[in-house]
Design an enzyme around this catalytic site. Structure first.
Site, PDB file in Angstrom:
ATOM      1  N   HIS A  11       0.815  -1.218   0.000  1.00 53.67           N
ATOM      2  CA  HIS A  11       0.000   0.000   0.000  1.00 53.67           C
ATOM      3  C   HIS A  11       0.852   1.273   0.000  1.00 53.67           C
ATOM      4  CE1 HIS A  11      -3.581  -2.340   0.404  1.00 53.67           C
ATOM      5  NE2 HIS A  11      -3.363  -2.715   1.654  1.00 53.67           N
ATOM      6  N   HIS A  40       7.840  -7.609   3.882  1.00 52.87           N
ATOM      7  CA  HIS A  40       6.393  -7.444   3.792  1.00 52.87           C
ATOM      8  C   HIS A  40       5.859  -8.476   2.808  1.00 52.87           C
ATOM      9  CE1 HIS A  40       2.950  -4.816   4.659  1.00 52.87           C
ATOM     10  NE2 HIS A  40       2.545  -5.055   3.422  1.00 52.87           N
ATOM     11  N   HIS A  89      -1.067  -8.781   9.449  1.00 49.78           N
ATOM     12  CA  HIS A  89      -1.721  -8.165  10.609  1.00 49.78           C
ATOM     13  C   HIS A  89      -2.050  -9.171  11.712  1.00 49.78           C
ATOM     14  CE1 HIS A  89      -3.221  -4.239   8.484  1.00 49.78           C
ATOM     15  NE2 HIS A  89      -2.086  -4.684   7.955  1.00 49.78           N
TER      16      HIS A  89
END
Length: 255
Positions: A68, A147, A174
């Site tokens: 993102h 990531h 998450h």
């Protein structure tokens, strides 16, 4: 050297909770350096100049990001102007910002590398080859935010870089994993740090919205949960200054 890595900070509620919890934790654990993933720190997703500044002013020393990274056009200049803000190094040449940064602490320098996985993710450059290219001449203490979606890709990277970096942690899912350890050659590792945001949520998003999306496969705006108990997921890595090897990895969840 105690390095604290904080899981994906989600929205303004996550930013505020981090600001509340980070200062006493730094004092309690004698933290020398704080690195947080801030790619979701703006409400909605992505990051903005204001969310970056808020986190840095809250005691975070460096920010990493991920898929993102470039959701918000207003962030593009921030990537170029703020050396403490990283995007994955395996983005194509010409993308704003940088994926590697040396944080100068005076007597000690710490290399920070941000990479993004390609399994179930965007087709970026191979992160293993990118790591090889950037880890030729790095400080004794170097850490990596990987990531990535797939646990197998994260653990593979952990073993691939074992002994070549001080610590490697995963972000993106998450959900905090319970596999923190020191790998055989001295690299601290955890598959995913987790997140900083509202507990009663689906990765920070209102559950009814994600359920509707899963049931109907129709487009849904994922609004964040702004109220309720929060948590800050993180991991503390103790690094030997003399060798750059990790002595211990301590998984933490603050509520």
């Amino acid at each position: 050297m105690n390095i604290l890595a904080i899981g994906d900070v989600v929205g303004s509620v996550g930013c505020r909770f981090l600001r509340e919890k980070l200062p006493p934790l730094k004092k309690l654990k004698a933290v020398n350096l704080v690195i947080a993933n801030g790619e979701n720190s703006a409400d909605g997703n992505g990051l903005t100049p204001s969310s970056v500044r808020y986190l840095l002013d809250s005691g975070v020393d460096a920010l990493t990001s991920g898929n993102h990274s470039f959701r918000r056009k207003e962030s593009y200049d921030t990537y170029d102007e703020c050396e403490q803000l990283l995007r994955p190094a395996n983005f194509p040449a010409g993308a704003p910002g940088r994926g590697y940064f040396v944080y100068d602490m005076g007597r000690t320098q710490v290399g920070i590398l941000n990479l993004m996985g390609t399994v179930y993710m965007d087709p970026l450059d191979n992160p293993f080859f990118t790591a090889d290219a950037l880890l030729n001449d790095t400080p004794k203490i170097t850490v990596v935010d990987f990531h990535a979606e797939a646990t197998g890709e994260k653990r593979s990277m952990g073993y691939y870089l074992d002994g070549r970096v001080s610590a490697l942690w995963g972000t993106h899912t998450h959900v905090q994993t319970a596999d923190e350890c020191v790998l055989p050659k001295g690299t601290g590792y955890i598959s995913d740090l987790g997140m900083t945001g509202t507990v009663e949520s689906v990765l920070g998003v209102q559950p009814e919205l994600t359920i509707h999306k899963m049931k109907t496969q129709m487009p849904v705006r994922f609004d964040l949960v702004q109220d309720g108990p929060c948590k800050m997921d993180c991991c503390l890595f103790e690094i030997d200054d003399a060798t750059g090897r990790c002595r211990s990895a301590e998984r933490l969840e603050l509520r």
